[in-house]
Design an enzyme around this catalytic site. Sequence first.
Site, PDB file in Angstrom:
ATOM      1  N   GLU A 254       0.811  -1.215   0.000  1.00  0.00           N
ATOM      2  CA  GLU A 254       0.000   0.000   0.000  1.00  0.00           C
ATOM      3  C   GLU A 254       0.854   1.279   0.000  1.00  0.00           C
ATOM      4  OE1 GLU A 254      -2.795   2.652  -0.156  1.00  0.00           O
ATOM      5  OE2 GLU A 254      -3.407   0.548  -0.117  1.00  0.00           O
ATOM      6  N   THR A 298      -5.822   1.656  -5.502  1.00  0.00           N
ATOM      7  CA  THR A 298      -5.513   0.241  -5.251  1.00  0.00           C
ATOM      8  C   THR A 298      -6.331  -0.675  -6.146  1.00  0.00           C
ATOM      9  OG1 THR A 298      -4.923   0.695  -2.950  1.00  0.00           O
ATOM     10  CG2 THR A 298      -5.447  -1.583  -3.506  1.00  0.00           C
ATOM     11  N   HIS A 413      -1.453   3.571   4.647  1.00  0.00           N
ATOM     12  CA  HIS A 413      -2.488   4.265   3.879  1.00  0.00           C
ATOM     13  C   HIS A 413      -2.714   5.649   4.469  1.00  0.00           C
ATOM     14  CE1 HIS A 413      -6.283   5.231   1.945  1.00  0.00           C
ATOM     15  NE2 HIS A 413      -6.198   4.125   1.216  1.00  0.00           N
ATOM     16  N   HIS A 473       0.457   2.258  -5.643  1.00  0.00           N
ATOM     17  CA  HIS A 473       0.286   3.625  -6.170  1.00  0.00           C
ATOM     18  C   HIS A 473       1.083   4.575  -5.281  1.00  0.00           C
ATOM     19  CE1 HIS A 473      -2.501   4.438  -2.844  1.00  0.00           C
ATOM     20  NE2 HIS A 473      -3.142   3.328  -3.176  1.00  0.00           N
TER      21      HIS A 473
END
Length: 630
Positions: A254, A298, A413, A473
């Site tokens: 993540e 995601t 995140h 990402h």
Amino acid sequence: MKKIDWSKHSILIIALIATWLTTYIGYLTSFNMKIDNAMQQFILFINPLTFLMFVYGIALFIKKTKTRNRYIVTISILTSIVMFSNAVFYRFFTDFITIPLLFQTSNFADLSSSITENMHFLDVFFFTDVMIILLAIRFIPQEPLQATGRKMGRKVYFAAAATLMMFNLAMAEAQRPQLLTRSFDRELLVKNIGAYNYHLYDLFVQSKSHAQRTFADGTELTEIENYVKANRAQPDPEMFGAAEGRNVIIVSLESLQNFVINNEMDGHEITPFLNELTNDKDTFYFDNFYHQTGLGKTSDSEFIVENSLYGRNGSAVFFTHSGNTYNSLSESLNNNGYFTSVMHANSKSFWNRDIMYKALDVQKFYDVDSYTIGEGEAVNWGMKDIPFLEQSVELMKDMPKPFGTRMITLTNHHPFDLDEEDMMIPAYTSNSNTLNKYFQSVRYMDEAIKVFFEDLKKNDLYDNSIIVMYGDHYGISENHNKAMGMYMDKEITPFDNAELQKVPLYIHIPGSGKGKQMDELAGQIDLRPTILHLLGIDTKADMQFGSDIFSPDHEPFVIFRDGRLVTDKNLYAQEVCYDIETGEPTDEAQCEPYVERATTELNYSDTIINGDLLRFKEREDGSPELKESK
């Protein structure tokens, strides 16, 4: 002809000017849009007015003063909400909201912490026009409209509005030819036609895309198949089948960007375990690898890895096309005797995964209900990475062998909040609270991966597996360029912003002894064929835009969802062609052929998705096969 008394329309004029100026000032203060010249600044200044004249002008048809005032106030509130929502969204995504995203309400509750983090007190400014209009209605005397002259006044008003709109479009076309037919960049659209007109255009585009499936008949596939075949890369004989028969463990890391790998923050090593892995004899570490996600983040990375297709422009395929037929990675693994699954300690409905995984032929989804979240183990919308990975290994022990599983981590995140006991290094010190916390969160993720590898070894799952890990990402958006510039000790340019989209890729094959650091330019679109070829599964009949990274024929060419691109010699961003070695602008002619090809490839991918074309895919013997969408 009677002279039109515009003093009777004072509230309308005040509303028009107030919303116009509020929007323009909002552009300048809340959106980091690159303005290259005085003409672009002028276009940015006038483009809100073209929409506002039409929408506020409807008040000229309303006779009753109270009803007219209510209409004007309603429009001002709606436009303020549009600008406020885009400002909050832009702070994280560096992009503008699209129609499909507005209907992804199932995600809103889970994203509440990220949304709250991006709200600023000064956002009340977007409602300045509403307050001005209410004060004007309260204190400025208003006369009822007379029928005489009203019709002629409306004609003059709307003729002026239409003229201004045509003038705006003409200037926009001069600045950016084929703006409405070639651009994948929403910022370009907002800069040229305005935020409000952009949303109308987006509505038209989304409606058009939904109609494509109805009229598709499969003939569109021929041209696309020819393009795919012409760009197919033959697998490397030495690497094809190098992991045949092994379990496949794919870990989505993540928000992990490559700039933290083999790097320090104030003397603290950020990723000690992953740094070790870059030099491991069984690891192929790719340091020139890019994420290619759009607004689906995601879920986009999942879609790209499964299908070697690009995500859709301005929406998440997981929401808009979960009923399509796909030729996924999971389907190919199923067909070759693998048990397939996804492991993610989150709600099964988040990003519509419970529906989309059926379309992708994933046999089992281990969602949050498959895990036991103890006290202190919850984070954001699910489970901390260390307990998640530990329990996932336990679940793997009972999976049929060989298995192919994708794992999605959560802790790293936005907004990157950690419990104190999970902070293994101090926070960074900059003007960005997001970047300050990011390094700590990445350090925790690195520790979780270390524990994961240890658990795989303890449970006899390590030696007969291949472990693929990649950043899904970016974590730090362009809105934190000032802080990133402080960390990197340089001013961040559009070239640097594109370079920062690099994410790490690790392909770990225990016992192979072939590992090395690879500088091959590649992107997430290349993962599907690469993984299948390592397992000895042929993909020559598959509709995929990526190619095997290990292939000697692999082309160094990466396309971003917004139209930016990278080759081994150049990088194209914000309509500027850069030299990859110097980072300086160079002759645009060097990028032009690749820009044209990037547009073609993105359009082909969109055509496949919007038309659900893979339901028409032929069998290997050439006979037609109309598949039923799932």
